[in-house]
Design a protein around this motif. Sequence first.
Motif, PDB file in Angstrom:
ATOM      1  N   ALA A  25       0.833  -1.201   0.000  1.00  0.00           N
ATOM      2  CA  ALA A  25       0.000   0.000   0.000  1.00  0.00           C
ATOM      3  C   ALA A  25       0.870   1.255   0.000  1.00  0.00           C
ATOM      4  O   ALA A  25       1.065   1.880   1.038  1.00  0.00           O
ATOM      5  N   SER A  56      -6.901  -0.592  -0.506  1.00  0.00           N
ATOM      6  CA  SER A  56      -7.700  -1.262  -1.533  1.00  0.00           C
ATOM      7  C   SER A  56      -7.928  -2.716  -1.135  1.00  0.00           C
ATOM      8  O   SER A  56      -7.191  -3.280  -0.317  1.00  0.00           O
ATOM      9  N   GLU A  57      -8.929  -3.330  -1.711  1.00  0.00           N
ATOM     10  CA  GLU A  57      -9.213  -4.746  -1.455  1.00  0.00           C
ATOM     11  C   GLU A  57      -7.994  -5.603  -1.815  1.00  0.00           C
ATOM     12  O   GLU A  57      -7.638  -6.540  -1.092  1.00  0.00           O
ATOM     13  N   LYS A  58      -7.344  -5.276  -2.910  1.00  0.00           N
ATOM     14  CA  LYS A  58      -6.165  -6.022  -3.344  1.00  0.00           C
ATOM     15  C   LYS A  58      -5.054  -5.930  -2.294  1.00  0.00           C
ATOM     16  O   LYS A  58      -4.419  -6.936  -1.959  1.00  0.00           O
TER      17      LYS A  58
END
Length: 85
Positions: A25, A56-58
């Motif tokens: 991130a 983010s979800e990732k």
Amino acid sequence: MEDRYVDRFYSVFDVPRHAGIDDAAPSGRGKTTRVMMFYDRAQNSRTFQVLNRDLSEKARKQIERWLAENTQICDTISGLNGAGA
């Protein structure tokens, strides 16, 4: 002395910024990330959930996967006897 075992528990902890999160991130550089872990001895399972919704979800999934692959349950249980527990 009698052996004692933990059957189930939740643990909420902060992963420091230097623990690989900067790679997952980039926008979160310098910040800790709060994580919840659930352990179930009967099912022999351990799951992680990143609680920081700014990621983010990732990025959250990447951190959860890293924790699952690079930590052991004994690390957390041993920490219960350390300072601040």
